[in-house]
Design a protein around this motif. Structure first.
Motif, PDB file in Angstrom:
ATOM      1  N   GLY A 157     -49.214  10.813 -20.581  1.00  0.00           N
ATOM      2  CA  GLY A 157     -48.244  10.454 -19.564  1.00  0.00           C
ATOM      3  C   GLY A 157     -46.977  11.265 -19.713  1.00  0.00           C
ATOM      4  N   ALA A 158     -46.215  11.333 -18.620  1.00  0.00           N
ATOM      5  CA  ALA A 158     -44.966  12.090 -18.619  1.00  0.00           C
ATOM      6  C   ALA A 158     -43.923  11.347 -17.804  1.00  0.00           C
ATOM      7  CB  ALA A 158     -45.178  13.488 -18.048  1.00  0.00           C
ATOM      8  N   VAL A 159     -42.665  11.479 -18.211  1.00  0.00           N
ATOM      9  CA  VAL A 159     -41.541  10.934 -17.464  1.00  0.00           C
ATOM     10  C   VAL A 159     -40.411  11.952 -17.509  1.00  0.00           C
ATOM     11  CG1 VAL A 159     -40.692   9.691 -19.498  1.00  0.00           C
ATOM     12  CG2 VAL A 159     -39.940   8.990 -17.209  1.00  0.00           C
ATOM     13  N   GLY A 160     -39.771  12.167 -16.380  1.00  0.00           N
ATOM     14  CA  GLY A 160     -38.691  13.138 -16.315  1.00  0.00           C
ATOM     15  C   GLY A 160     -37.512  12.582 -15.540  1.00  0.00           C
ATOM     16  N   TYR A 161     -36.329  13.142 -15.823  1.00  0.00           N
ATOM     17  CA  TYR A 161     -35.116  12.735 -15.100  1.00  0.00           C
ATOM     18  C   TYR A 161     -34.273  13.975 -14.839  1.00  0.00           C
ATOM     19  CZ  TYR A 161     -31.071  10.024 -13.621  1.00  0.00           C
ATOM     20  OH  TYR A 161     -30.039   9.490 -12.876  1.00  0.00           O
ATOM     21  N   ASP A 162     -33.817  14.103 -13.597  1.00  0.00           N
ATOM     22  CA  ASP A 162     -33.022  15.253 -13.186  1.00  0.00           C
ATOM     23  C   ASP A 162     -31.550  14.869 -13.146  1.00  0.00           C
ATOM     24  OD1 ASP A 162     -31.918  17.507 -12.094  1.00  0.00           O
ATOM     25  OD2 ASP A 162     -33.403  17.708 -10.493  1.00  0.00           O
ATOM     26  N   PHE A 163     -30.763  15.460 -14.066  1.00  0.00           N
ATOM     27  CA  PHE A 163     -29.325  15.213 -14.117  1.00  0.00           C
ATOM     28  C   PHE A 163     -28.557  16.221 -13.270  1.00  0.00           C
ATOM     29  CE2 PHE A 163     -30.923  13.290 -18.013  1.00  0.00           C
ATOM     30  CZ  PHE A 163     -30.201  12.110 -18.091  1.00  0.00           C
ATOM     31  N   ASP A 164     -29.225  16.876 -12.339  1.00  0.00           N
ATOM     32  CA  ASP A 164     -28.679  17.921 -11.475  1.00  0.00           C
ATOM     33  C   ASP A 164     -28.530  19.241 -12.222  1.00  0.00           C
ATOM     34  OD1 ASP A 164     -28.553  16.222  -9.265  1.00  0.00           O
ATOM     35  OD2 ASP A 164     -26.568  15.498  -9.844  1.00  0.00           O
ATOM     36  N   LYS A 165     -27.712  19.296 -13.269  1.00  0.00           N
ATOM     37  CA  LYS A 165     -27.533  20.529 -14.020  1.00  0.00           C
ATOM     38  C   LYS A 165     -28.527  20.665 -15.166  1.00  0.00           C
ATOM     39  CE  LYS A 165     -22.620  21.069 -12.996  1.00  0.00           C
ATOM     40  NZ  LYS A 165     -21.253  21.273 -13.568  1.00  0.00           N
ATOM     41  N   VAL A 166     -29.099  19.546 -15.591  1.00  0.00           N
ATOM     42  CA  VAL A 166     -30.062  19.533 -16.694  1.00  0.00           C
ATOM     43  C   VAL A 166     -31.220  18.611 -16.322  1.00  0.00           C
ATOM     44  CG1 VAL A 166     -30.455  18.944 -19.114  1.00  0.00           C
ATOM     45  CG2 VAL A 166     -28.297  19.985 -18.432  1.00  0.00           C
ATOM     46  N   LYS A 167     -32.421  19.044 -16.636  1.00  0.00           N
ATOM     47  CA  LYS A 167     -33.603  18.207 -16.420  1.00  0.00           C
ATOM     48  C   LYS A 167     -34.293  17.968 -17.751  1.00  0.00           C
ATOM     49  CE  LYS A 167     -37.925  17.813 -13.832  1.00  0.00           C
ATOM     50  NZ  LYS A 167     -38.801  18.425 -12.803  1.00  0.00           N
ATOM     51  N   ILE A 168     -34.689  16.719 -17.990  1.00  0.00           N
ATOM     52  CA  ILE A 168     -35.343  16.336 -19.241  1.00  0.00           C
ATOM     53  C   ILE A 168     -36.724  15.771 -18.935  1.00  0.00           C
ATOM     54  CG2 ILE A 168     -35.247  14.805 -21.242  1.00  0.00           C
ATOM     55  CD1 ILE A 168     -32.244  14.947 -21.128  1.00  0.00           C
ATOM     56  N   VAL A 169     -37.717  16.183 -19.719  1.00  0.00           N
ATOM     57  CA  VAL A 169     -39.091  15.697 -19.573  1.00  0.00           C
ATOM     58  C   VAL A 169     -39.611  15.262 -20.938  1.00  0.00           C
ATOM     59  CG1 VAL A 169     -41.461  16.298 -18.938  1.00  0.00           C
ATOM     60  CG2 VAL A 169     -39.551  17.186 -17.591  1.00  0.00           C
ATOM     61  N   ALA A 170     -40.232  14.094 -21.006  1.00  0.00           N
ATOM     62  CA  ALA A 170     -40.858  13.594 -22.236  1.00  0.00           C
ATOM     63  C   ALA A 170     -42.328  13.306 -21.954  1.00  0.00           C
ATOM     64  CB  ALA A 170     -40.157  12.337 -22.731  1.00  0.00           C
ATOM     65  N   LYS A 171     -43.195  13.633 -22.925  1.00  0.00           N
ATOM     66  CA  LYS A 171     -44.635  13.451 -22.748  1.00  0.00           C
ATOM     67  C   LYS A 171     -45.261  12.948 -24.043  1.00  0.00           C
ATOM     68  CE  LYS A 171     -45.120  17.809 -21.913  1.00  0.00           C
ATOM     69  NZ  LYS A 171     -45.627  19.160 -21.559  1.00  0.00           N
ATOM     70  N   VAL A 172     -46.378  12.235 -23.899  1.00  0.00           N
ATOM     71  CA  VAL A 172     -47.224  11.853 -25.027  1.00  0.00           C
ATOM     72  C   VAL A 172     -48.665  12.140 -24.612  1.00  0.00           C
ATOM     73  CG1 VAL A 172     -48.015  10.023 -26.563  1.00  0.00           C
ATOM     74  CG2 VAL A 172     -45.639  10.041 -25.772  1.00  0.00           C
ATOM     75  N   THR A 173     -49.414  12.861 -25.456  1.00  0.00           N
ATOM     76  CA  THR A 173     -50.792  13.201 -25.127  1.00  0.00           C
ATOM     77  C   THR A 173     -51.710  12.928 -26.316  1.00  0.00           C
ATOM     78  OG1 THR A 173     -50.479  15.513 -25.811  1.00  0.00           O
ATOM     79  CG2 THR A 173     -50.086  14.987 -23.498  1.00  0.00           C
ATOM     80  N   ARG A 174     -52.987  12.743 -26.007  1.00  0.00           N
ATOM     81  CA  ARG A 174     -53.993  12.474 -27.030  1.00  0.00           C
ATOM     82  C   ARG A 174     -55.307  13.115 -26.618  1.00  0.00           C
ATOM     83  NH1 ARG A 174     -55.628  10.989 -32.273  1.00  0.00           N
ATOM     84  NH2 ARG A 174     -57.618   9.909 -32.166  1.00  0.00           N
ATOM     85  N   ASP A 175     -55.958  13.802 -27.553  1.00  0.00           N
ATOM     86  CA  ASP A 175     -57.277  14.368 -27.280  1.00  0.00           C
ATOM     87  C   ASP A 175     -58.278  13.263 -26.967  1.00  0.00           C
ATOM     88  OD1 ASP A 175     -56.366  16.901 -27.718  1.00  0.00           O
ATOM     89  OD2 ASP A 175     -57.447  17.235 -29.590  1.00  0.00           O
ATOM     90  N   VAL A 176     -59.055  13.484 -25.907  1.00  0.00           N
ATOM     91  CA  VAL A 176     -60.172  12.584 -25.602  1.00  0.00           C
ATOM     92  C   VAL A 176     -61.507  13.273 -25.890  1.00  0.00           C
ATOM     93  CG1 VAL A 176     -58.881  11.266 -23.897  1.00  0.00           C
ATOM     94  CG2 VAL A 176     -60.150  13.292 -23.161  1.00  0.00           C
ATOM     95  N   TYR A 177     -61.434  14.584 -26.141  1.00  0.00           N
ATOM     96  CA  TYR A 177     -62.630  15.357 -26.504  1.00  0.00           C
ATOM     97  C   TYR A 177     -62.185  16.516 -27.375  1.00  0.00           C
ATOM     98  CZ  TYR A 177     -66.038  19.120 -26.173  1.00  0.00           C
ATOM     99  OH  TYR A 177     -66.885  20.145 -26.487  1.00  0.00           O
ATOM    100  N   GLN A 178     -62.997  16.844 -28.377  1.00  0.00           N
ATOM    101  CA  GLN A 178     -62.741  18.026 -29.192  1.00  0.00           C
ATOM    102  C   GLN A 178     -64.041  18.496 -29.817  1.00  0.00           C
ATOM    103  OE1 GLN A 178     -62.650  18.573 -32.802  1.00  0.00           O
ATOM    104  NE2 GLN A 178     -63.640  16.605 -33.239  1.00  0.00           N
ATOM    105  N   SER A 179     -64.126  19.805 -30.023  1.00  0.00           N
ATOM    106  CA  SER A 179     -65.285  20.397 -30.675  1.00  0.00           C
ATOM    107  C   SER A 179     -64.805  21.497 -31.609  1.00  0.00           C
ATOM    108  CB  SER A 179     -66.247  20.984 -29.630  1.00  0.00           C
ATOM    109  OG  SER A 179     -67.341  21.631 -30.260  1.00  0.00           O
ATOM    110  N   ASN A 180     -65.130  21.347 -32.898  1.00  0.00           N
ATOM    111  CA  ASN A 180     -64.747  22.308 -33.938  1.00  0.00           C
ATOM    112  C   ASN A 180     -63.242  22.461 -34.089  1.00  0.00           C
ATOM    113  OD1 ASN A 180     -67.422  22.998 -34.679  1.00  0.00           O
ATOM    114  ND2 ASN A 180     -67.545  24.471 -32.999  1.00  0.00           N
ATOM    115  N   GLU A 181     -62.492  21.446 -33.716  1.00  0.00           N
ATOM    116  CA  GLU A 181     -61.027  21.502 -33.802  1.00  0.00           C
ATOM    117  C   GLU A 181     -60.492  20.950 -35.125  1.00  0.00           C
ATOM    118  OE1 GLU A 181     -58.736  22.543 -31.674  1.00  0.00           O
ATOM    119  OE2 GLU A 181     -59.751  22.807 -29.758  1.00  0.00           O
ATOM    120  N   GLY A 182     -61.317  20.214 -35.849  1.00  0.00           N
ATOM    121  CA  GLY A 182     -60.848  19.591 -37.078  1.00  0.00           C
ATOM    122  C   GLY A 182     -60.238  18.218 -36.860  1.00  0.00           C
ATOM    123  N   GLY A 183     -60.519  17.579 -35.713  1.00  0.00           N
ATOM    124  CA  GLY A 183     -60.000  16.243 -35.464  1.00  0.00           C
ATOM    125  C   GLY A 183     -59.325  16.136 -34.113  1.00  0.00           C
ATOM    126  N   TYR A 184     -58.898  14.904 -33.789  1.00  0.00           N
ATOM    127  CA  TYR A 184     -58.247  14.622 -32.518  1.00  0.00           C
ATOM    128  C   TYR A 184     -56.732  14.687 -32.696  1.00  0.00           C
ATOM    129  CZ  TYR A 184     -62.823  13.068 -30.936  1.00  0.00           C
ATOM    130  OH  TYR A 184     -64.158  13.019 -30.598  1.00  0.00           O
TER     131      TYR A 184
END
Length: 296
Positions: free
Chosen positions: A244-271
């Motif tokens: 998911g992501a959430v962002g806020y535009d302060f006009d002169k500055v924009k901030i975005v925060a995200k959290v992600t999680r692997d739902v699939y992986q192959s040969n990556e060494g984990g999620y």
């Protein structure tokens, strides 16, 4: 990302050398990259951290990435009816490999990437945008660099910005390079051995946001996959993550925060579970210069 998994070789937990996308998967999610901001010079600061594993006896790999300088120049020029833009991106990384608290087997850090790019963006009308970018990764040989060779990359972006929706799909391709197996692990740079090989790769970055005034809330997803085997016996990697992501535009500055999680992986060494924070601000805009000139 390639350096994080290559670092596994330092603690002898795996006999396979790994590589992955030179460009970090998911780093552009949360933004409509197909549509450019107004003419000017911008800096996009990105800080993200995540932990992968432990998985099937492999150690946990913690990867922190900081992009203090990611310059985007939106030029006041058009070419083929598309708006010209230039990119300069510099990435610093820190990698920790271990088997739990107080049992760190490796702690690597340094400049990981420098990328230079040029592109065009078209406003197709009815809220649709399309952009393309040609980039080159500059050779860097540090203990966290994914490659020490010139690597070319292409990016295609399609976006929609209307009716309070912000949608973006981005496909990125990197050419990679074949080479000897013993030099393929980026962590080998810690021993003075260049990382002279890496698979061709592709990333898919997806963004779907809904605007509520100055707020933007929605979902992001990204995937990556190796497209070639640079040497015999190479174990190709792939992954897909949602978040998911959430962002806020302060006009002169924009901030975005995200959290992600692997739902699939192959040969990556984990999620991988990853936390992202991004800030966009203008360093220069021509209208600000005009206003100052008019004052005098």
């Amino acid at each position: 990302m390639a350096a994080a998994l290559g670092a596994l070789s330092l603690c002898g937990a795996t006999s396979t050398s790994y590589a992955l996308s030179t460009a970090q998967p998911g780093i552009s999610t949360g933004f409509i990259t197909a549509a450019l901001p107004p003419v000017g010079l911008y800096n996009i600061v990105d800080v993200n951290w995540g932990a992968r594993g432990p998985y099937n006896g492999d150690p946990e790999v913690d990867l922190g990435v900081a992009v203090p300088v990611h310059l985007l120049w939106v030029a006041p020029y058009e070419l083929l009816n598309g708006r010209l833009f230039l990119v300069d991106e510099n990435i610093w990384a820190q990698i920790g490999v271990g088997h739990g608290f107080g049992a760190t087997a490796a702690n690597l850090r340094g400049l990981g990437l420098t990328k230079l790019g040029v592109g065009l963006s078209w406003d197709l009308g009815a809220g649709f945008h399309f952009a393309l970018e040609e980039s080159v990764f500059v050779p860097i040989n540090t203990e966290v660099s994914p490659c020490d060779y010139w690597e070319f990359s292409q990016k295609l972006m399609l976006g929609y910005t209307a009716n309070n929706w912000l949608l973006n799909a981005e496909l990125v391709y990197g050419a990679g390079q074949n080479g000897p197996m013993q030099n393929v692990a980026p962590a080998n740079a810690a021993f003075g051995q260049p990382a002279t090989a890496g698979a061709a790769w592709a990333n898919l970055n997806l963004t779907a946001l809904r605007q509520f005034g100055k707020w933007e809330v929605g979902a992001v997803g990204f995937g990556s996959t190796d497209l070639s085997s640079p040497y015999a016996g190479y174990a190709r990697q792939s992954q897909f993550a949602l978040g998911g992501a959430v962002g806020y535009d302060f006009d002169k500055v924009k901030i975005v925060a995200k959290v992600t999680r692997d739902v699939y992986q192959s040969n990556e060494g984990g999620y991988d579970t990853r936390y992202w924070g991004e800030v966009v601000f203008a360093l220069w805009k021509p209208e600000a210069t005009s206003a100052v000139s008019a004052k005098y």
